[in-house]
Design an enzyme around this catalytic site. Structure first.
Site, PDB file in Angstrom:
ATOM      1  N   SER A 124       0.838  -1.210   0.000  1.00  0.00           N
ATOM      2  CA  SER A 124       0.000   0.000   0.000  1.00  0.00           C
ATOM      3  C   SER A 124       0.872   1.258   0.000  1.00  0.00           C
ATOM      4  O   SER A 124       0.488   2.281  -0.577  1.00  0.00           O
ATOM      5  CB  SER A 124      -0.980  -0.005   1.171  1.00  0.00           C
ATOM      6  OG  SER A 124      -0.312   0.117   2.396  1.00  0.00           O
TER       7      SER A 124
ATOM      8  N   HIS B 147       9.011   2.891   8.818  1.00  0.00           N
ATOM      9  CA  HIS B 147       8.728   2.025   9.975  1.00  0.00           C
ATOM     10  C   HIS B 147       7.491   2.577  10.702  1.00  0.00           C
ATOM     11  O   HIS B 147       7.387   3.780  10.904  1.00  0.00           O
ATOM     12  CB  HIS B 147       9.944   2.013  10.914  1.00  0.00           C
ATOM     13  CG  HIS B 147       9.766   1.085  12.062  1.00  0.00           C
ATOM     14  ND1 HIS B 147       9.971  -0.276  11.966  1.00  0.00           N
ATOM     15  CD2 HIS B 147       9.357   1.311  13.342  1.00  0.00           C
ATOM     16  CE1 HIS B 147       9.705  -0.845  13.129  1.00  0.00           C
ATOM     17  NE2 HIS B 147       9.343   0.095  13.985  1.00  0.00           N
TER      18      HIS B 147
HETATM   19  C1  GRF Z   1       4.070  -0.660   6.754  1.00  0.00           C
HETATM   20  O1  GRF Z   1       3.426  -0.535   7.975  1.00  0.00           O
HETATM   21  C2  GRF Z   1       5.515  -0.222   6.871  1.00  0.00           C
HETATM   22  O2  GRF Z   1       5.710   0.798   7.797  1.00  0.00           O
HETATM   23  C3  GRF Z   1       6.192  -1.466   7.338  1.00  0.00           C
HETATM   24  O3  GRF Z   1       5.529  -2.505   6.669  1.00  0.00           O
HETATM   25  C4  GRF Z   1       4.212  -2.105   6.326  1.00  0.00           C
HETATM   26  C5  GRF Z   1       4.058  -2.292   4.851  1.00  0.00           C
HETATM   27  O4  GRF Z   1       2.760  -2.098   4.400  1.00  0.00           O
HETATM   28  N1  GRF Z   1       7.620  -1.400   7.144  1.00  0.00           N
HETATM   29  P1  GRF Z   1       2.455  -2.076   2.859  1.00  0.00           P
HETATM   30  O5  GRF Z   1       3.004  -3.364   2.248  1.00  0.00           O
HETATM   31  O6  GRF Z   1       3.073  -0.852   2.263  1.00  0.00           O
HETATM   32  O7  GRF Z   1       0.944  -2.037   2.770  1.00  0.00           O
END
Ligand code: GRF
Length: 191
Positions: free
Chosen positions: A13, A106
């Site tokens: 996402s 993060h």
């Molecule tokens: C996000 O919460 C990011 O901060 C972490 O992993 C998650 C990834 O979500 N490192 P997406 O795959 O971008 O939906």
């Protein structure tokens, strides 16, 4: 044109928010390639948007994963590598090669709730268990530690006593989708 590569392991996402911001003109860069370390929707999203999406399977490449990713990136002129939900640990050689050209997002206010084992829902579970009043997300440069590199930008959200980890995760993700493109934009401007 500033060129970026995005590394993913999950739904992507955050990758989608980068794609959207490029499409609507907010981000002046080209998304050259998306690399996934496992079969995941992030790779499909890339393809659905006409971007090269490549699987470098961690189960096949094991200790050579980063080397293989680097071999692929070396065929492009990449200015910035963006880790957007990338779960494999980046090795020291890769970090050295991409020093100051690799960033990560993060889902906490680092240095709080970062480090080994702190990923996905676990982060938000820890925040809720610790009865924190606020949480958020951090974009930072990647160094040889886990979640320890120089912080670029952070965004905060409130944590409510009624929050479950899942509810908090969703609230933080909304901010992630704004913060990551902003951070990339700032890096582009500085170049
Ligand atoms: C996000 O919460 C990011 O901060 C972490 O992993 C998650 C990834 O979500 N490192 P997406 O795959 O971008 O939906």
């Amino acid at each position: 044109m500033f060129k970026i590569a995005v590394l993913v392991s999950g739904s992507g996402s955050n990758l989608q928010s980068i794609i959207n911001n490029i499409k609507n003109g907010n981000l002046n860069c080209k998304l050259e390639i998306v690399i996934g370390d496992r079969p995941c929707y992030g790779i499909d999203r890339a393809k659905e948007n006409g971007i090269e999406g490549v699987l470098v399977d961690r189960k096949i490449y094991k200790n050579n994963l980063c080397e293989e990713i680097n071999n692929i990136l070396a065929t492009k002129e990449i200015d910035l590598v963006v880790l957007a939900g990338f779960l494999s640990i980046i090795d020291e050689k890769f970090v050295e090669k991409w020093k100051n050209k690799i960033i990560n997002i993060h889902p906490s206010l680092l240095p709080k709730f970062g480090g080994k084992g702190m990923y996905g829902l676990k982060v938000h579970e820890a925040v809720v268990a610790n009865k924190e009043k606020e949480s958020g997300c951090t974009v930072h440069y990647v160094d040889s530690g886990v979640d320890s590199g120089q912080i670029i930008l952070q965004a905060k959200v409130q944590v409510f006593s009624s929050d479950t980890a899942e509810v908090l995760q969703k609230r933080v993700l909304v901010e992630e989708h704004k913060l990551l493109p902003r951070a990339i934009g700032e890096i582009i401007k500085k170049k």
